[in-house]
Design a protein around this motif. Structure first.
Motif, PDB file in Angstrom:
ATOM      1  N   TYR A 102      -4.581 -11.075   1.426  1.00 39.76           N
ATOM      2  CA  TYR A 102      -4.696 -10.262   0.218  1.00 39.76           C
ATOM      3  C   TYR A 102      -3.867  -8.996   0.433  1.00 39.76           C
ATOM      4  CZ  TYR A 102      -8.977 -13.059  -0.527  1.00 39.76           C
ATOM      5  OH  TYR A 102      -9.890 -14.080  -0.679  1.00 39.76           O
ATOM      6  N   ALA A 103      -2.856  -8.758  -0.413  1.00 38.20           N
ATOM      7  CA  ALA A 103      -2.011  -7.567  -0.290  1.00 38.20           C
ATOM      8  C   ALA A 103      -2.169  -6.693  -1.531  1.00 38.20           C
ATOM      9  CB  ALA A 103      -0.549  -7.967  -0.115  1.00 38.20           C
ATOM     10  N   VAL A 104      -1.811  -5.408  -1.382  1.00 40.51           N
ATOM     11  CA  VAL A 104      -1.906  -4.469  -2.499  1.00 40.51           C
ATOM     12  C   VAL A 104      -0.509  -4.011  -2.912  1.00 40.51           C
ATOM     13  CG1 VAL A 104      -4.196  -3.706  -1.805  1.00 40.51           C
ATOM     14  CG2 VAL A 104      -2.186  -2.478  -0.960  1.00 40.51           C
ATOM     15  N   ASN A 105      -0.440  -3.269  -3.999  1.00 37.41           N
ATOM     16  CA  ASN A 105       0.856  -2.911  -4.574  1.00 37.41           C
ATOM     17  C   ASN A 105       1.591  -1.821  -3.812  1.00 37.41           C
ATOM     18  OD1 ASN A 105       0.864  -4.746  -6.742  1.00 37.41           O
ATOM     19  ND2 ASN A 105      -0.520  -3.434  -7.916  1.00 37.41           N
ATOM     20  N   ASP A 106       0.873  -0.793  -3.382  1.00 38.52           N
ATOM     21  CA  ASP A 106       1.548   0.310  -2.699  1.00 38.52           C
ATOM     22  C   ASP A 106       0.587   0.994  -1.737  1.00 38.52           C
ATOM     23  OD1 ASP A 106       0.083   2.437  -4.153  1.00 38.52           O
ATOM     24  OD2 ASP A 106       1.282   1.799  -5.865  1.00 38.52           O
ATOM     25  N   GLU A 107       1.119   1.988  -1.003  1.00 37.98           N
ATOM     26  CA  GLU A 107       0.344   2.640   0.047  1.00 37.98           C
ATOM     27  C   GLU A 107      -0.769   3.550  -0.482  1.00 37.98           C
ATOM     28  OE1 GLU A 107       0.243   2.201   3.175  1.00 37.98           O
ATOM     29  OE2 GLU A 107       2.047   1.056   3.631  1.00 37.98           O
ATOM     30  N   SER A 108      -0.844   3.736  -1.778  1.00 39.82           N
ATOM     31  CA  SER A 108      -1.910   4.570  -2.342  1.00 39.82           C
ATOM     32  C   SER A 108      -2.983   3.741  -3.047  1.00 39.82           C
ATOM     33  CB  SER A 108      -1.317   5.583  -3.325  1.00 39.82           C
ATOM     34  OG  SER A 108      -0.714   4.930  -4.435  1.00 39.82           O
ATOM     35  N   SER A 109      -2.891   2.406  -2.940  1.00 34.85           N
ATOM     36  CA  SER A 109      -3.796   1.519  -3.689  1.00 34.85           C
ATOM     37  C   SER A 109      -5.131   1.332  -2.975  1.00 34.85           C
ATOM     38  CB  SER A 109      -3.132   0.163  -3.913  1.00 34.85           C
ATOM     39  OG  SER A 109      -1.936   0.285  -4.626  1.00 34.85           O
ATOM     40  N   ILE A 110      -5.840   2.432  -2.762  1.00 34.01           N
ATOM     41  CA  ILE A 110      -7.099   2.370  -2.019  1.00 34.01           C
ATOM     42  C   ILE A 110      -8.150   1.572  -2.785  1.00 34.01           C
ATOM     43  CG2 ILE A 110      -9.004   3.756  -1.107  1.00 34.01           C
ATOM     44  CD1 ILE A 110      -6.980   5.939  -0.491  1.00 34.01           C
TER      45      ILE A 110
END
Length: 350
Positions: A102-110
């Motif tokens: 599972y990955a997220v969109n960017d480094e701020s996507s907490i």
């Protein structure tokens, strides 16, 4: 910063039986405080042990039928996390284990990462592996997983304090100290240095920065004249480094807390006509940084080992599911890559 641990002392003085199957078995079907206690008893609190020692002691793991491992990573736009994922998926395939990333969109996507971690747990994963964006953001998921008898493993960033969670990765403070020591060795006469920081909410950023400053304290002829966050962003790093060089044109070296930002710093150095005159030490060891090191336009990087970390996370999950004892910190040490050894590491990441 790495210390000899009581776990290593026990390993040297005790029989291999001390690392054999514990009397309690971790099963994903459990759902009680007893399950949490069982897993916590398998995780040797406050023990930090080198990955090679752990692998030699516990051996190649095996998995029962139906085991599924889930890895909640960060943005794959950062190739570092792509290598972490590759290590996880390759080891799972090799051992015949079901897996899902599972990955997220960017480094701020907490919030997005928390939602995906909760989804992974609700979908019946046998173990949860994660690289949290911030140190405590996924603690509720880790606690819920342990209560179900589901092992929880942190890969690389945000080493937490939830009892029973295993951390697989390097010592971020040691990485920062290593960078400071390297710069000091290359600049025996000292000089002004600057630091480009990662996201202020990131455990890696905080600890690398702490280690770097502690390292500089050992070398009083190095003067930190500027330190600012670029939030892991290449373009922000270039803008900030340019401003730092304008304000302090006699800066002798930069430390960038990751290579993505380091590439931006190098662009600023190049634009000022200072290529080869201003040192740049990054962190991670991504292929693009190593290409520039080989070309002589980027000094060095404190390289981590994300492929090893991802694979070791799989092994750790399976050891725990088999009831084996594992140190709370499986240390995967970083190392310096510069012009002396870059030819050995040109492709991929170890």
């Amino acid at each position: 910063m790495t210390r000899r641990t009581s776990w290593l002392a026990a390993l040297a003085g005790a029989s291999v039986a001390a690392l054999a199957l514990s009397s309690c078995s971790a099963t994903p079907e459990g759902s009680s405080s007893g399950a949490t206690a069982n897993l916590a008893s398998q995780v040797q609190a406050d023990q930090k042990t080198d990955v090679a020692t752990v692998q030699k002691s516990l051996g190649t793991p095996t998995a029962k039928s139906g085991v599924k491992l889930c890895y909640v990573t960060r943005t794959l736009a950062n190739e570092f996390w792509g290598f972490e994922r590759d290590g996880f998926e390759s080891e799972a395939k090799k051992l015949g284990v079901q897996y899902q990333t599972y990955a997220v969109n960017d480094e701020s996507s907490i919030t997005e990462q928390l939602d995906k971690a909760q989804s992974a747990l609700n979908q019946g994963c046998s173990a949860i592996l994660a690289s949290p964006i911030s140190a405590t953001a996924l603690d509720t998921v880790f606690k819920a997983a342990l209560a179900k008898g589901v092992p929880a493993i942190v890969l690389n960033d945000a080493k937490g304090t939830v009892p029973g969670v295993v951390y697989v990765g390097p010592d971020a403070e040691t990485i920062g100290q290593t960078a400071a020591d390297y710069i000091a060795k290359q600049l025996p006469n000292g000089g002004k240095v600057a630091q480009i920081e990662g996201d202020p909410g990131s455990s890696n950023a905080l600890n690398r920065g702490k280690g770097f400053k502690e390292g500089l304290a050992k070398h009083p002829n190095l003067n930190l004249v500027a330190s600012q966050t670029a939030k892991w962003d290449t373009n922000q790093a270039q803008t900030i480094a340019n401003a730092m060089l304008t304000a302090n044109p006699d800066i002798k070296a930069f430390y960038s807390q990751n290579d993505g930002m380091g590439l931006g710093v190098q662009a600023a150095i190049d634009a000022k006509g200072l290529t080869g005159k201003v040192m740049l030490v990054g962190t991670d060891g991504i292929p693009q940084a190593k290409k520039q090191i080989a070309a002589g336009t980027y000094t060095a990087t404190v390289s981590e080992r994300p492929t090893t970390e991802g694979a070791t996370g799989v092994d750790t999950a399976l050891w725990l599911l088999a009831g084996k004892q594992v140190p709370a910190w499986v240390d995967v040490p970083a190392f310096v890559v510069d012009k002396q050894n870059v030819s050995q590491y040109m492709t991929g990441m170890p």
